[in-house]
Write a protein that holds these residues in place. Structure first.
Motif, PDB file in Angstrom:
ATOM      1  N   ASP A 134       0.856  -1.194   0.000  1.00 59.24           N
ATOM      2  CA  ASP A 134       0.000   0.000   0.000  1.00 59.24           C
ATOM      3  C   ASP A 134       0.887   1.238   0.000  1.00 59.24           C
ATOM      4  N   ARG A 135       0.400   2.309  -0.656  1.00 63.70           N
ATOM      5  CA  ARG A 135       1.202   3.518  -0.865  1.00 63.70           C
ATOM      6  C   ARG A 135       0.450   4.740  -0.341  1.00 63.70           C
ATOM      7  N   TYR A 136       1.230   5.679   0.201  1.00 66.70           N
ATOM      8  CA  TYR A 136       0.681   6.917   0.734  1.00 66.70           C
ATOM      9  C   TYR A 136       1.418   8.089   0.088  1.00 66.70           C
ATOM     10  N   ALA A 137       0.656   9.125  -0.283  1.00 66.12           N
ATOM     11  CA  ALA A 137       1.258  10.302  -0.895  1.00 66.12           C
ATOM     12  C   ALA A 137       0.609  11.567  -0.337  1.00 66.12           C
ATOM     13  N   LEU A 138       1.441  12.564  -0.045  1.00 59.92           N
ATOM     14  CA  LEU A 138       0.940  13.894   0.286  1.00 59.92           C
ATOM     15  C   LEU A 138       0.593  14.532  -1.049  1.00 59.92           C
ATOM     16  N   THR A 139      -0.640  14.974  -1.185  1.00 52.14           N
ATOM     17  CA  THR A 139      -1.165  15.399  -2.476  1.00 52.14           C
ATOM     18  C   THR A 139      -1.837  16.757  -2.347  1.00 52.14           C
ATOM     19  N   ARG A 140      -1.780  17.534  -3.434  1.00 48.89           N
ATOM     20  CA  ARG A 140      -2.466  18.827  -3.462  1.00 48.89           C
ATOM     21  C   ARG A 140      -3.320  18.896  -4.709  1.00 48.89           C
ATOM     22  N   ASP A 141      -4.573  19.240  -4.511  1.00 48.54           N
ATOM     23  CA  ASP A 141      -5.509  19.439  -5.613  1.00 48.54           C
ATOM     24  C   ASP A 141      -5.127  20.738  -6.311  1.00 48.54           C
ATOM     25  N   LEU A 142      -4.837  20.686  -7.603  1.00 51.30           N
ATOM     26  CA  LEU A 142      -4.387  21.877  -8.330  1.00 51.30           C
ATOM     27  C   LEU A 142      -5.489  22.897  -8.576  1.00 51.30           C
ATOM     28  N   LYS A 143      -6.736  22.471  -8.506  1.00 52.23           N
ATOM     29  CA  LYS A 143      -7.838  23.425  -8.695  1.00 52.23           C
ATOM     30  C   LYS A 143      -8.124  24.203  -7.416  1.00 52.23           C
ATOM     31  N   THR A 144      -8.153  23.508  -6.278  1.00 54.01           N
ATOM     32  CA  THR A 144      -8.518  24.160  -5.020  1.00 54.01           C
ATOM     33  C   THR A 144      -7.310  24.537  -4.170  1.00 54.01           C
ATOM     34  N   GLY A 145      -6.170  23.902  -4.400  1.00 54.65           N
ATOM     35  CA  GLY A 145      -4.987  24.144  -3.588  1.00 54.65           C
ATOM     36  C   GLY A 145      -4.972  23.375  -2.282  1.00 54.65           C
ATOM     37  N   GLN A 146      -6.009  22.598  -2.019  1.00 56.64           N
ATOM     38  CA  GLN A 146      -6.122  21.879  -0.749  1.00 56.64           C
ATOM     39  C   GLN A 146      -5.210  20.658  -0.708  1.00 56.64           C
ATOM     40  N   PRO A 147      -4.455  20.493   0.399  1.00 61.14           N
ATOM     41  CA  PRO A 147      -3.631  19.296   0.553  1.00 61.14           C
ATOM     42  C   PRO A 147      -4.445  18.160   1.159  1.00 61.14           C
ATOM     43  N   TYR A 148      -4.064  16.941   0.847  1.00 57.56           N
ATOM     44  CA  TYR A 148      -4.686  15.768   1.436  1.00 57.56           C
ATOM     45  C   TYR A 148      -3.748  14.583   1.289  1.00 57.56           C
ATOM     46  N   VAL A 149      -4.064  13.487   1.949  1.00 57.35           N
ATOM     47  CA  VAL A 149      -3.288  12.259   1.831  1.00 57.35           C
ATOM     48  C   VAL A 149      -4.057  11.315   0.914  1.00 57.35           C
ATOM     49  N   LEU A 150      -3.355  10.759  -0.050  1.00 59.90           N
ATOM     50  CA  LEU A 150      -3.929   9.791  -0.956  1.00 59.90           C
ATOM     51  C   LEU A 150      -3.368   8.425  -0.589  1.00 59.90           C
ATOM     52  N   HIS A 151      -4.244   7.484  -0.272  1.00 64.19           N
ATOM     53  CA  HIS A 151      -3.835   6.134   0.109  1.00 64.19           C
ATOM     54  C   HIS A 151      -4.276   5.162  -0.979  1.00 64.19           C
TER      55      HIS A 151
END
Length: 101
Positions: free
Chosen positions: A19-36
């Motif tokens: 399983d993989r985890y990434a710190l991600t940012r939505d380019l439209k909203t600028g909001q960061p989140y974790v994608l698992h």
């Protein structure tokens, strides 16, 4: 659908079972989140940062905190070069003493 969202990501943890985890940012909203991504044939899960930090207590959480810390300057000269790197939001300025905006 999560896969169609334009985003940038920095992988910070790969689990023993793949399983993989990434710190991600939505380019439209600028909001960061974790994608698992639990696995190849399993849909990815999107978690906001606060939820991830509260719900996870293992190496995944430690690796995310390490990544976040690596994004900050590590010496005082870098901090001094940016005299006031943190500024209050304009809507909050009225509650802060001695601030003129």
């Amino acid at each position: 659908m999560i896969e169609d969202t334009p985003r940038v990501a920095k992988e910070f943890h790969v689990g023993a079972r793949g399983d993989r985890y990434a710190l991600t940012r939505d380019l439209k909203t600028g909001q960061p989140y974790v994608l698992h991504r639990p696995g190849e044939d399993v849909p990815e899960v999107q978690l906001d940062l606060g939820s991830f930090l509260v719900l996870f207590r293992g190496q995944e959480r430690d690796d995310l905190l390490h990544l976040i810390a690596s994004l900050l300057p590590d010496d005082e000269s870098a901090v001094e070069a940016h005299a006031d790197p943190v500024r209050p939001a304009r809507f909050m300025a009225r509650w802060l003493p001695n601030r003129q905006d």
